[in-house]
Design a protein around this motif. Structure first.
Motif, PDB file in Angstrom:
ATOM      1  N   ALA A   1     -29.337  30.105  -3.648  1.00 30.59           N
ATOM      2  CA  ALA A   1     -29.861  28.917  -3.601  1.00 30.59           C
ATOM      3  C   ALA A   1     -30.900  29.225  -4.392  1.00 30.59           C
ATOM      4  O   ALA A   1     -31.509  29.967  -4.672  1.00 30.59           O
ATOM      5  CB  ALA A   1     -30.122  28.695  -1.938  1.00 30.59           C
ATOM      6  N   ASP A   2     -32.102  27.536  -4.412  1.00 26.46           N
ATOM      7  CA  ASP A   2     -32.829  28.101  -6.022  1.00 26.46           C
ATOM      8  C   ASP A   2     -34.584  29.024  -5.264  1.00 26.46           C
ATOM      9  O   ASP A   2     -34.888  29.173  -6.169  1.00 26.46           O
ATOM     10  CB  ASP A   2     -33.674  26.685  -5.591  1.00 26.46           C
ATOM     11  CG  ASP A   2     -32.563  25.871  -6.777  1.00 26.46           C
ATOM     12  OD1 ASP A   2     -31.863  26.254  -7.520  1.00 26.46           O
ATOM     13  OD2 ASP A   2     -32.800  24.326  -6.773  1.00 26.46           O
ATOM     14  N   ASP A   3     -34.026  28.879  -3.986  1.00 28.11           N
ATOM     15  CA  ASP A   3     -35.591  29.871  -3.668  1.00 28.11           C
ATOM     16  C   ASP A   3     -35.303  31.260  -3.068  1.00 28.11           C
ATOM     17  O   ASP A   3     -36.362  32.020  -2.431  1.00 28.11           O
ATOM     18  CB  ASP A   3     -36.406  29.276  -2.412  1.00 28.11           C
ATOM     19  CG  ASP A   3     -35.562  28.975  -1.315  1.00 28.11           C
ATOM     20  OD1 ASP A   3     -33.796  29.167  -1.236  1.00 28.11           O
ATOM     21  OD2 ASP A   3     -35.762  28.259  -0.165  1.00 28.11           O
ATOM     22  N   VAL A   4     -34.229  31.506  -3.269  1.00 22.95           N
ATOM     23  CA  VAL A   4     -33.325  33.020  -2.875  1.00 22.95           C
ATOM     24  C   VAL A   4     -34.851  34.312  -3.754  1.00 22.95           C
ATOM     25  O   VAL A   4     -35.049  34.135  -4.703  1.00 22.95           O
ATOM     26  CB  VAL A   4     -32.040  33.295  -3.528  1.00 22.95           C
ATOM     27  CG1 VAL A   4     -32.006  34.629  -3.019  1.00 22.95           C
ATOM     28  CG2 VAL A   4     -31.250  32.825  -2.499  1.00 22.95           C
ATOM     29  N   GLU A   5     -35.178  35.263  -3.328  1.00 25.27           N
ATOM     30  CA  GLU A   5     -35.643  36.025  -3.899  1.00 25.27           C
ATOM     31  C   GLU A   5     -34.499  37.709  -4.078  1.00 25.27           C
ATOM     32  O   GLU A   5     -34.301  37.538  -3.355  1.00 25.27           O
ATOM     33  CB  GLU A   5     -36.780  36.212  -3.486  1.00 25.27           C
ATOM     34  CG  GLU A   5     -38.015  35.400  -3.360  1.00 25.27           C
ATOM     35  CD  GLU A   5     -38.786  35.762  -2.452  1.00 25.27           C
ATOM     36  OE1 GLU A   5     -39.589  37.055  -2.849  1.00 25.27           O
ATOM     37  OE2 GLU A   5     -39.483  34.779  -1.664  1.00 25.27           O
ATOM     38  N   VAL A   6     -34.645  38.358  -4.997  1.00 25.85           N
ATOM     39  CA  VAL A   6     -33.720  39.058  -5.525  1.00 25.85           C
ATOM     40  C   VAL A   6     -35.084  40.337  -6.616  1.00 25.85           C
ATOM     41  O   VAL A   6     -35.370  40.569  -7.351  1.00 25.85           O
ATOM     42  CB  VAL A   6     -32.465  39.171  -6.737  1.00 25.85           C
ATOM     43  CG1 VAL A   6     -31.650  40.304  -6.377  1.00 25.85           C
ATOM     44  CG2 VAL A   6     -31.348  37.569  -5.964  1.00 25.85           C
ATOM     45  N   GLY A   7     -35.056  40.940  -5.465  1.00 25.99           N
ATOM     46  CA  GLY A   7     -36.012  42.414  -5.708  1.00 25.99           C
ATOM     47  C   GLY A   7     -35.231  43.432  -6.414  1.00 25.99           C
ATOM     48  O   GLY A   7     -34.324  43.080  -7.096  1.00 25.99           O
TER      49      GLY A   7
END
Length: 269
Positions: A17-23
């Motif tokens: 999804a557009d607001d997923v954060e992958v560190g």
């Protein structure tokens, strides 16, 4: 667009999804889907045919969607589906299902998985479930909602844990646990009811006393267990909580963890 750290690796075909954060240093496989608002803090590995819902927080070294730890697994495209609003802490592992069951491991929403906890292949975990550190499920385990596992509790394959049960830390669960049951010990003896959990869910004193009455009649009454079960069903089965316990027992096909000790009932606020 998803926020992806330059050191992370997201395979072609993955759907975020557009607001997923992958560190930093996360890896995401090609058959993974991650819902809105989910955050991978760092060093998270998600692989296999895995769906992660919305607003989950997944912390370092968690590994989700790896193949089942089963000698019978034949390499098929089995799945892991995780719900929403879960807190998945460091080192948590969850495997996909096997071809010999429904091919699916399913985890609900609003769950808290503490460090090192494990969900084995083909398990079904309900909502609002808490796994303390290093609590582990073998394959094909079914867990209801609002269940709490203490630290280093272990559940063997094919066991069912009813809604609202409490598994005390260091317990080894080898048989089904009734809804609202409290089990403890190396062989996970049923020692009473999870009164604290019932109160936290908003059950009244009258509700708790009625469940305790049914518990006493089931496990400490006269006659065979089957006779006692039928008597409780006839006398108290219209109550939704007692009815849930009766239905759970009647639907089982494996041994039931039996009551061996009367625990004091503490209902007062």
């Amino acid at each position: 667009m998803p926020s992806i750290d330059p050191s992370a690796r997201v395979a072609d075909g993955a759907r975020l999804a557009d607001d997923v954060e992958v560190g930093p240093f996360c890896t995401i496989g090609p058959n993974v889907e991650i819902g809105a608002g989910t955050k991978l803090v760092s060093h998270v590995a998600i692989t296999g045919h895995t769906v992660i819902g919305e607003r989950n927080v997944i912390r370092p070294f968690a590994s989700l969607g790896t193949p089942p730890q089963s000698t019978h697994y034949r390499g098929g495209p089995t799945r892991l589906v995780v719900g929403s609003d879960n807190d998945i802490r460091e080192g948590v592992t969850m495997n996909t299902g096997t071809e010999d069951d429904h091919g699916l491991t399913r985890v609900g929403s609003h769950c808290f998985f503490m460090v090192g906890s494990h969900v084995g292949h083909d398990c079904v975990v309900g909502d609002h479930v808490t796994f303390a550190n290093n609590a582990v499920l073998g394959g094909h385990v079914q867990v209801g909602s609002h269940v709490v596992f203490g630290g280093q509790a272990a559940v063997r394959q094919f066991v069912r844990i009813g809604d609202g049960a409490m598994i005390v830390g260091l317990s080894g669960v080898r048989a089904d646990v009734i809804p609202f049951g409290l089990v403890h010990g190396q062989s996970a003896e049923l020692i009473g009811l999870n009164v604290v959990g019932m109160k936290r869910r908003g059950l009244t004193k009258a509700d708790i006393h009625k469940v305790h009455r049914g518990f006493e009649a089931l496990f400490f009454g006269e006659g065979t267990f089957r006779e006692r079960l039928d008597l409780v069903a006839a006398d108290l089965g219209d109550d939704p909580l007692i009815g849930q316990i009766v239905a759970f027992i009647r639907s089982g096909t494996r041994p039931l963890t039996m009551g061996v000790k009367r625990a004091a009932l503490r209902v007062a606020s």
